[in-house]
Motif scaffolding. Structure first.
Motif, PDB file in Angstrom:
ATOM      1  N   GLY A  66       0.764  -1.387   0.056  1.00 49.67           N
ATOM      2  CA  GLY A  66       0.000   0.174   0.049  1.00 49.67           C
ATOM      3  C   GLY A  66       1.025   1.308   0.084  1.00 49.67           C
ATOM      4  O   GLY A  66       0.412   2.297   0.423  1.00 49.67           O
ATOM      5  N   LEU A  67       2.143   1.299  -0.834  1.00 47.17           N
ATOM      6  CA  LEU A  67       2.896   2.172  -0.460  1.00 47.17           C
ATOM      7  C   LEU A  67       2.975   2.991  -1.993  1.00 47.17           C
ATOM      8  O   LEU A  67       2.897   2.261  -3.057  1.00 47.17           O
ATOM      9  N   VAL A  68       3.127   4.416  -1.919  1.00 46.24           N
ATOM     10  CA  VAL A  68       3.141   5.280  -3.127  1.00 46.24           C
ATOM     11  C   VAL A  68       4.233   6.109  -3.128  1.00 46.24           C
ATOM     12  O   VAL A  68       4.385   6.618  -1.917  1.00 46.24           O
ATOM     13  N   GLY A  69       5.046   6.355  -3.987  1.00 47.63           N
ATOM     14  CA  GLY A  69       6.326   7.099  -3.927  1.00 47.63           C
ATOM     15  C   GLY A  69       7.045   7.396  -5.319  1.00 47.63           C
ATOM     16  O   GLY A  69       6.392   7.007  -6.276  1.00 47.63           O
ATOM     17  N   ASN A  70       8.156   7.704  -5.198  1.00 46.56           N
ATOM     18  CA  ASN A  70       9.090   7.767  -6.297  1.00 46.56           C
ATOM     19  C   ASN A  70      10.119   6.700  -6.442  1.00 46.56           C
ATOM     20  O   ASN A  70      10.875   6.399  -5.695  1.00 46.56           O
ATOM     21  N   ILE A  71      10.058   5.816  -7.730  1.00 40.77           N
ATOM     22  CA  ILE A  71      10.845   4.797  -7.658  1.00 40.77           C
ATOM     23  C   ILE A  71      12.116   5.038  -8.518  1.00 40.77           C
ATOM     24  O   ILE A  71      11.998   6.029  -9.403  1.00 40.77           O
ATOM     25  N   ALA A  72      13.277   4.483  -8.209  1.00 34.43           N
ATOM     26  CA  ALA A  72      14.708   4.807  -9.040  1.00 34.43           C
ATOM     27  C   ALA A  72      14.244   4.113 -10.470  1.00 34.43           C
ATOM     28  O   ALA A  72      13.922   2.870 -10.335  1.00 34.43           O
ATOM     29  N   HIS A  73      14.950   4.624 -11.170  1.00 41.10           N
ATOM     30  CA  HIS A  73      15.131   4.117 -12.505  1.00 41.10           C
ATOM     31  C   HIS A  73      16.055   2.937 -12.555  1.00 41.10           C
ATOM     32  O   HIS A  73      15.903   2.069 -13.655  1.00 41.10           O
ATOM     33  N   GLU A  74      17.166   2.990 -11.824  1.00 44.62           N
ATOM     34  CA  GLU A  74      18.017   2.107 -11.954  1.00 44.62           C
ATOM     35  C   GLU A  74      18.219   1.232 -10.541  1.00 44.62           C
ATOM     36  O   GLU A  74      17.921   1.799  -9.458  1.00 44.62           O
ATOM     37  N   PRO A  75      18.444  -0.236 -10.592  1.00 40.75           N
ATOM     38  CA  PRO A  75      18.564  -0.879  -9.328  1.00 40.75           C
ATOM     39  C   PRO A  75      19.811  -0.597  -8.655  1.00 40.75           C
ATOM     40  O   PRO A  75      20.864  -0.241  -9.022  1.00 40.75           O
ATOM     41  N   VAL A  76      19.546  -0.730  -7.183  1.00 42.07           N
ATOM     42  CA  VAL A  76      20.792  -0.310  -6.304  1.00 42.07           C
ATOM     43  C   VAL A  76      21.487  -1.546  -6.007  1.00 42.07           C
ATOM     44  O   VAL A  76      22.518  -1.676  -5.447  1.00 42.07           O
ATOM     45  N   GLY A  77      20.769  -2.762  -6.490  1.00 47.93           N
ATOM     46  CA  GLY A  77      21.450  -3.947  -6.117  1.00 47.93           C
ATOM     47  C   GLY A  77      20.707  -5.268  -6.487  1.00 47.93           C
ATOM     48  O   GLY A  77      19.456  -5.046  -6.781  1.00 47.93           O
ATOM     49  N   THR A  78      21.343  -6.465  -6.539  1.00 48.15           N
ATOM     50  CA  THR A  78      20.459  -7.565  -6.609  1.00 48.15           C
ATOM     51  C   THR A  78      20.673  -8.640  -5.568  1.00 48.15           C
ATOM     52  O   THR A  78      21.836  -8.439  -4.798  1.00 48.15           O
ATOM     53  N   TYR A  79      19.811  -9.470  -5.361  1.00 48.75           N
ATOM     54  CA  TYR A  79      19.892 -10.576  -4.214  1.00 48.75           C
ATOM     55  C   TYR A  79      19.184 -12.055  -4.937  1.00 48.75           C
ATOM     56  O   TYR A  79      18.445 -11.791  -5.784  1.00 48.75           O
ATOM     57  N   THR A  80      19.649 -12.920  -4.072  1.00 51.14           N
ATOM     58  CA  THR A  80      18.945 -14.226  -4.620  1.00 51.14           C
ATOM     59  C   THR A  80      18.241 -15.078  -3.607  1.00 51.14           C
ATOM     60  O   THR A  80      18.700 -14.973  -2.340  1.00 51.14           O
TER      61      THR A  80
END
Length: 234
Positions: A66-80
């Motif tokens: 239920g969150l609304v906001g500004n999403i970054a265009h590039e990922p900050v990282g990855t995880y598995t």
């Protein structure tokens, strides 16, 4: 299952890392519980046709938290992590996009299925199970702390520059008084007076002088009186 089968089973997901920054610069992370195991996770989901990875992550943040906001265009990282399906589990590589939360809605699709809570950077890293995600959250916290420090320093430099420019602007705005002429020296004053006297004397006509009488005994004096007639000199 062989190595080739394991590699073929790897899937990709997109996740949002919801965060907010307090007035003191502290960063908080919003975690939610998973529906089955009730462990702490971040909103994530499968790719969506016709939607970019970043927007897909934002959609998951809305549907699951239920969150609304500004999403970054590039990922900050990855995880598995290993995702459990109905009959087997699959290895998922998750691209994480930071989401700066602007507001939390009163209702959303999965509100009754999950619980959400705000964590500090350290407590959020301790709450999740995936080691890669733990490290990702800690590194994100360090990045945000550096940005906050740089912002404070930039603001301080602006304040200093404004204070330094204030006296200069005030001086330029204040009209300067005209300096009065210096008094003439005594020699120049006397010379001026002499010139004025000469001009005055030249301008006024001179008086004509009266003729002077000649000296006594000279022929030019007054005529002598004659002796009376009829009298002889004895």
């Amino acid at each position: 299952m062989g190595v080739e089968g394991t590699q073929a089973a790897r899937r990709t997901q997109y996740a949002a890392l919801p965060y907010r920054v307090r007035q003191d610069g502290a960063v908080q992370i919003r975690l939610i519980t998973s529906r089955e195991t009730r462990r702490w996770v971040i909103p994530k989901g499968w790719p969506m046709k016709g939607i970019s990875p970043a927007k897909a992550a934002a959609v998951e943040a809305y549907e699951e938290a239920g969150l609304v906001g500004n999403i970054a265009h590039e990922p900050v990282g990855t995880y598995t992590y290993e995702k459990r399906l109905s009959v087997r589990s699959v290895t998922c590589d998750v691209l994480v996009f930071p989401l700066k939360v602007k507001r939390k809605l009163q209702s959303w699709p999965e509100r009754s299925q999950r619980v959400g809570f705000w964590f500090t950077i350290e407590s959020a890293a301790a709450a999740v199970n995936e080691e890669d995600l733990k490290q990702l959250i800690l590194e994100f916290g360090e990045q945000m702390a550096t940005k906050w420090k740089d912002k404070l320093e930039a603001d301080q430099q602006k304040v200093k520059a404004k204070k330094a420019a204030a006296p200069q602007a005030k001086k330029a705005a204040t009209p300067q008084k005209q300096s009065s002429p210096a008094p003439a020296s005594s020699d120049a004053s006397e010379g001026t007076k002499a010139d004025a006297g000469a001009k005055k004397a030249k301008a006024s006509p001179q008086k004509a002088s009266r003729p002077k009488s000649g000296p006594k005994g000279s022929g030019q004096g007054a005529p002598k009186k004659s002796s009376p007639k009829g009298k002889n000199n004895s």
